[in-house]
Enzyme design. Sequence first.
Site, PDB file in Angstrom:
ATOM      1  N   HIS A 163      -4.544   0.962   7.334  1.00 46.65           N
ATOM      2  CA  HIS A 163      -3.009   1.546   7.670  1.00 46.65           C
ATOM      3  C   HIS A 163      -3.241   2.623   6.729  1.00 46.65           C
ATOM      4  CE1 HIS A 163       1.223   1.265   7.912  1.00 46.65           C
ATOM      5  NE2 HIS A 163       1.197   2.141   7.076  1.00 46.65           N
ATOM      6  N   GLU A 164      -3.588   2.540   5.322  1.00 46.76           N
ATOM      7  CA  GLU A 164      -3.504   3.696   4.192  1.00 46.76           C
ATOM      8  C   GLU A 164      -4.617   4.734   4.491  1.00 46.76           C
ATOM      9  OE1 GLU A 164      -1.026   3.645   2.690  1.00 46.76           O
ATOM     10  OE2 GLU A 164      -0.554   1.401   3.166  1.00 46.76           O
ATOM     11  N   HIS A 175      -2.902   7.022   6.905  1.00 45.32           N
ATOM     12  CA  HIS A 175      -2.060   7.909   6.355  1.00 45.32           C
ATOM     13  C   HIS A 175      -2.828   9.185   5.878  1.00 45.32           C
ATOM     14  CE1 HIS A 175       1.912   6.267   6.341  1.00 45.32           C
ATOM     15  NE2 HIS A 175       1.591   5.205   5.966  1.00 45.32           N
ATOM     16  N   GLN A 187       2.443  10.184   1.453  1.00 49.70           N
ATOM     17  CA  GLN A 187       3.906   9.394   1.467  1.00 49.70           C
ATOM     18  C   GLN A 187       4.848  10.037   0.175  1.00 49.70           C
ATOM     19  OE1 GLN A 187       2.083   5.295   2.036  1.00 49.70           O
ATOM     20  NE2 GLN A 187       4.010   5.196   3.274  1.00 49.70           N
ATOM     21  N   GLY A 198       0.878  -1.183   0.062  1.00 50.63           N
ATOM     22  CA  GLY A 198      -0.052   0.003  -0.072  1.00 50.63           C
ATOM     23  C   GLY A 198       0.846   1.014  -0.175  1.00 50.63           C
ATOM     24  N   CYS A 233       5.784   0.185   8.005  1.00 51.91           N
ATOM     25  CA  CYS A 233       5.406   1.170   7.048  1.00 51.91           C
ATOM     26  C   CYS A 233       6.476   1.710   6.001  1.00 51.91           C
ATOM     27  CB  CYS A 233       4.956   2.366   7.915  1.00 51.91           C
ATOM     28  SG  CYS A 233       4.521   3.719   6.885  1.00 51.91           S
TER      29      CYS A 233
HETATM   30 ZN    ZN Z   1       2.541   3.432   5.664  1.00 52.19          ZN
END
Ligand code: ZN
Length: 188
Positions: free
Chosen positions: A155-156, A159, A74, A69, A113
């Site tokens: 998790h994404e 973010h 990011q 992902g 991550c």
């Molecule tokens: Zn991450």
Amino acid sequence: MDADGQLKEEEEELDPERDARRRLALAQIRQYPDVALRMAARPVEEFDDELRSLTERMERLMTDALGIGLAGNQVGIIRRLFVFQPNEDDVVAVVNPEIVERSEESSVADEGCLSIQGILVPVERADTITLAGRDANGAEVRYELDGIYARAAQHEVDHLDGVLIIDRTTPEARREALSLLRPRIVLT
Ligand SMILES: [Zn+2]
């Protein structure tokens, strides 16, 4: 088990060319404590060629970095979008993602991550979720996810809200991770 982290890295020895490609990809991904990782992303409004080339670039980066992902934050794009693997074989982009259902059952597993390299911390996530959003062309998409794929999507989405695994873990694991992440001052 990792979310967008180094799942495959630990399972196989990388050949030198593949490893070089991975390092090149990681160098293009924002690293903790980059401020972009702490920002709340705004919704995407235009589904245009720019968006499509961005998601294609992110899919390549994620694959080269051996992640499952990668969120806009990011790569310094503070917009609500990410790319991820909804299953073992596919890589897709999800724009303006929403978790519309989540199971009451949850599990704790170690997560990594791509923006916090070298750290694995235990994180509790819902076992199954339904993720809704749009693809890069603006068409509605919906994914029923479980296991590591449900974990990756949660998790994404984090973010996109500026939330990291070190915020989701136990106080002990957080303390240990932060001490590893603290820049070391070298006196010569
Ligand atoms: Zn991450």
